[in-house]
Scaffold this motif. Sequence first.
Motif, PDB file in Angstrom:
ATOM      1  N   TYR A 102       0.833  -1.209   0.000  1.00  0.00           N
ATOM      2  CA  TYR A 102       0.000   0.000   0.000  1.00  0.00           C
ATOM      3  C   TYR A 102       0.862   1.252   0.000  1.00  0.00           C
ATOM      4  O   TYR A 102       1.940   1.285   0.594  1.00  0.00           O
ATOM      5  N   ASP A 115       1.705   4.801   1.496  1.00  0.00           N
ATOM      6  CA  ASP A 115       1.604   5.271   2.882  1.00  0.00           C
ATOM      7  C   ASP A 115       0.336   6.098   3.097  1.00  0.00           C
ATOM      8  O   ASP A 115      -0.266   6.057   4.171  1.00  0.00           O
ATOM      9  N   LYS A 145      -2.654   3.595   3.789  1.00  0.00           N
ATOM     10  CA  LYS A 145      -2.542   2.516   4.781  1.00  0.00           C
ATOM     11  C   LYS A 145      -3.523   2.743   5.920  1.00  0.00           C
ATOM     12  O   LYS A 145      -3.658   3.844   6.436  1.00  0.00           O
ATOM     13  N   GLY A 146      -4.215   1.679   6.287  1.00  0.00           N
ATOM     14  CA  GLY A 146      -5.191   1.757   7.361  1.00  0.00           C
ATOM     15  C   GLY A 146      -6.567   2.207   6.911  1.00  0.00           C
ATOM     16  O   GLY A 146      -7.533   2.118   7.677  1.00  0.00           O
ATOM     17  N   ARG A 147      -6.678   2.684   5.667  1.00  0.00           N
ATOM     18  CA  ARG A 147      -7.967   3.134   5.146  1.00  0.00           C
ATOM     19  C   ARG A 147      -8.437   2.305   3.951  1.00  0.00           C
ATOM     20  O   ARG A 147      -9.646   2.094   3.789  1.00  0.00           O
ATOM     21  N   THR A 180      -8.205  -1.283   1.585  1.00  0.00           N
ATOM     22  CA  THR A 180      -7.879  -2.701   1.655  1.00  0.00           C
ATOM     23  C   THR A 180      -8.037  -3.312   0.269  1.00  0.00           C
ATOM     24  O   THR A 180      -9.095  -3.208  -0.347  1.00  0.00           O
TER      25      THR A 180
END
Length: 115
Positions: free
Chosen positions: A56, A58, A61-63, A65
Amino acid sequence: QVQLVESGGGLVQAGGSLRLSCAASRSIFVMGWYRQAPGKQRELVASITSRGNTNYADSVKGRFTISSDNAKNTVYLQMDSLKPEDTAVYYCYYWISTSGGNTYWGQGTQVTVSS
């Protein structure tokens, strides 16, 4: 030759979610998504291999998928907590190592996030 058919995208408010899909005409080797905003260079968003290894940017990332359904030769990009800066044309890509490596592109789909 590999054909890619993208779907999804559209207009959403900040904080919302969208899901992109990309179906390939042959088995997945490496697939993923790039995006290009007006006046900016195309950038890698996320990628996935046939073994399920993911990568991913940066900024997502975390948002976001990325996932795949190898039986359907299809990859998905679930985009959550969208921000106005995610606004861009998203391009699905397919990479295969034959003949030194070849990349194929989808037609692109617009994602617009309003503030």
